[in-house]
Write an enzyme that holds these catalytic residues in place. Structure first.
Site, PDB file in Angstrom:
ATOM      1  N   SER A 229      59.254  -8.451 -85.714  1.00  0.00           N
ATOM      2  CA  SER A 229      60.597  -8.811 -85.282  1.00  0.00           C
ATOM      3  C   SER A 229      60.544 -10.086 -84.446  1.00  0.00           C
ATOM      4  O   SER A 229      59.997 -11.092 -84.887  1.00  0.00           O
ATOM      5  CB  SER A 229      61.213  -7.633 -84.534  1.00  0.00           C
ATOM      6  OG  SER A 229      62.596  -7.667 -84.643  1.00  0.00           O
ATOM      7  N   HIS A 363      63.170  -0.501 -89.006  1.00  0.00           N
ATOM      8  CA  HIS A 363      62.701  -1.811 -88.552  1.00  0.00           C
ATOM      9  C   HIS A 363      61.378  -1.663 -87.789  1.00  0.00           C
ATOM     10  O   HIS A 363      61.305  -0.911 -86.811  1.00  0.00           O
ATOM     11  CB  HIS A 363      63.797  -2.406 -87.656  1.00  0.00           C
ATOM     12  CG  HIS A 363      63.526  -3.784 -87.162  1.00  0.00           C
ATOM     13  ND1 HIS A 363      63.053  -4.793 -87.969  1.00  0.00           N
ATOM     14  CD2 HIS A 363      63.675  -4.333 -85.923  1.00  0.00           C
ATOM     15  CE1 HIS A 363      62.929  -5.901 -87.252  1.00  0.00           C
ATOM     16  NE2 HIS A 363      63.303  -5.649 -86.007  1.00  0.00           N
TER      17      HIS A 363
HETATM   18  C1  MCU Z   1      64.112  -9.930 -85.945  1.00  0.00           C
HETATM   19  O1  MCU Z   1      64.072 -10.238 -84.576  1.00  0.00           O
HETATM   20  C2  MCU Z   1      65.117  -9.922 -83.681  1.00  0.00           C
HETATM   21  C3  MCU Z   1      66.431 -10.513 -84.110  1.00  0.00           C
HETATM   22  O2  MCU Z   1      66.314 -11.912 -84.238  1.00  0.00           O
HETATM   23  C4  MCU Z   1      67.480 -10.181 -83.047  1.00  0.00           C
HETATM   24  O3  MCU Z   1      68.757 -10.645 -83.419  1.00  0.00           O
HETATM   25  C5  MCU Z   1      67.545  -8.710 -82.801  1.00  0.00           C
HETATM   26  O4  MCU Z   1      68.374  -8.502 -81.706  1.00  0.00           O
HETATM   27  O5  MCU Z   1      66.280  -8.226 -82.468  1.00  0.00           O
HETATM   28  C6  MCU Z   1      65.279  -8.417 -83.416  1.00  0.00           C
HETATM   29  C7  MCU Z   1      64.069  -7.802 -82.780  1.00  0.00           C
HETATM   30  O6  MCU Z   1      63.280  -8.469 -82.169  1.00  0.00           O
HETATM   31  O7  MCU Z   1      64.019  -6.456 -82.806  1.00  0.00           O
HETATM   32  C8  MCU Z   1      62.995  -5.823 -82.089  1.00  0.00           C
END
Ligand code: MCU
Length: 418
Positions: A229, A363
């Site tokens: 992420s 996720h």
């Molecule tokens: C995928 O990474 C992020 C994303 O860019 C954000 O918009 C969201 O809030 O969080 C994602 C993340 O890091 O989840 C753990």
């Protein structure tokens, strides 16, 4: 017992040779994509200062220099990578500082302690090394962004290095800009966003591994990097900016990682709920403040994230994405990486490129369908030196993506670079 410290001191004009510890051979070669390398090594064309012509509804041509000349050889490609790194740092990522004046490291128990001096200041941080294989090695390792274990399964024979990236640069929303040890060294108004600061931290870990190889048993030439992420964005940027990374494994990095800005903007115009450049800079401090100027007109950028990925080429990369996550750019990562792949194609290195997009998992919980024949093949071949670990020429999605045509978005020719 605490092992004796080892120190690398970069040669300074005023330093006498007797006090200089000669850096290992690998770090004395100027890396092609780091800003610690000369901006124009050798005979590279100079990089024009302006943005150039906008590029709309397609991605920028990797094989044409910013000034217009064509990339026709592998040595041109190295120049083009240095140029792309410079452009990415200028307009999006912020400046990656060069090699610090000194790095000192010691290893005790499972903790590698690192002290960096630069810019008249000093910081220290430490990383934990877990799962060190028995035997003298040397053994490969994967640097994991985040303090907990990796989100993906690290196979036996490979150590995991836990990197607390938030300690180097915070990512707690807009008000955390300029906080963390990187900014203690370089100043809270330094142009680097968190992703660049973390890549700098990864480089310092590798400096430290080079200094302590006899103590850690870790081979600094077989280092992978991963994160999921927001930390997956960190992993892909580290792989791009640090050429000593042997295998880059970004997991569900999405927008701002494996996704392209232009494709996300296009998805949004189709009514899809995808994170785009205008939103991402409001959410967090991953990018340089310099990027704010361009987020409303990404067509102006002389790059997109297919070129960020191309800084890795022809080193190996395996990109994992989640087909269920519209917000993260299921189309923008598919399109961006499908086009990025053409850079490995030009270099005759398609066996070092993997993109795999599956679903059914939440996720950052690693799906088993990507493990045996994909992740383990990449780690086996490129970190464990097992040439028979399996197929590593992978481009697949469980979704068809019929609305997005890879070739229409990349109308330029793909040369064969020798
Ligand atoms: C995928 O990474 C992020 C994303 O860019 C954000 O918009 C969201 O809030 O969080 C994602 C993340 O890091 O989840 C753990």
């Amino acid at each position: 017992p605490v092992q004796p410290s080892s120190t690398y001191v970069a040669p300074q004009p005023s330093t006498t040779l007797s006090t200089v510890v000669v850096p290992p051979a690998s770090s004395s070669v100027a890396p092609p994509v780091s800003s610690s390398a000369p901006v124009n090594p050798g005979t590279c064309p100079s990089v024009p200062s302006g943005l150039g012509s906008p590029v709309s509804n397609q991605l920028n041509d990797p094989f044409t220099f910013h000034g217009g000349g064509k990339v026709t050889s592998k040595s041109d490609w190295t120049c083009r990578q240095a140029e792309i790194s410079q452009l990415l740092q200028r307009y999006e990522l912020g400046t990656l500082p060069g090699k610090p004046s000194s790095v000192t490291a010691s290893f005790s128990g499972s903790t590698l302690s690192i002290t960096v001096n630069d810019n008249g200041k000093s910081i220290s941080f430490s990383v934990s090394i877990s799962g060190r294989p028995s035997g003298s090695g040397p053994h490969p390792a994967i640097i994991n962004f985040g303090t907990l274990g990796a989100s993906l399964p690290v196979p036996a024979g490979v150590a995991t290095i836990g990197f607390n990236n938030d300690d180097i640069a915070a990512q707690q929303g807009g008000s955390s800009r300029g906080q963390g040890k990187f900014y203690t060294l370089y100043g809270s108004s330094h142009s680097a966003g968190a992703l660049t600061a973390w890549a700098w931290g990864v480089s310092r870990i590798i400096d430290a591994l080079e200094l302590t190889q006899a103590q850690t048993g870790i081979d600094p030439k077989r280092i992978g990097v991963t994160g999921c992420s927001r930390n997956g964005k960190g992993a892909i940027v580290a792989g791009a900016l640090e050429p000593r990374i042997a295998l880059t494994l970004p997991q569900e990095s999405g927008a701002g990682g494996a996704g392209c800005w232009r494709i996300a903007t296009w998805q949004k115009s189709q009514g899809q709920n995808v994170q785009d450049s205008t939103q991402i800079v409001q959410e967090n401090v991953w990018f340089s403040p310099n990027f704010n100027t361009y987020v409303n007109n990404v067509n102006q950028l002389p790059f997109d994230h297919h070129l960020l990925a191309g800084l890795i080429a022809p080193r190996p990369v395996y990109i994992m994405e989640n087909v269920d996550m519209e917000w993260l750019g299921k189309v923008s990562t598919y399109g961006c990486m499908g086009i990025a792949r053409k850079q490995w194609q030009a270099l005759g290195a398609l066996d070092k490129f993997g993109y795999s997009q599956v679903g059914g998992n939440s996720h950052c919980s690693f799906p088993s369908s990507q493990q045996g024949s994909e992740l383990n093949a990449f780690i086996g071949k490129f970190l464990l030196n097992n040439a028979n670990a399996g197929n590593t020429n992978i481009f697949r999605s469980t979704q068809t993506h019929s609305s997005f045509n890879l070739d229409n978005w990349s109308p330029w020719a793909v040369p064969t670079l020798n």
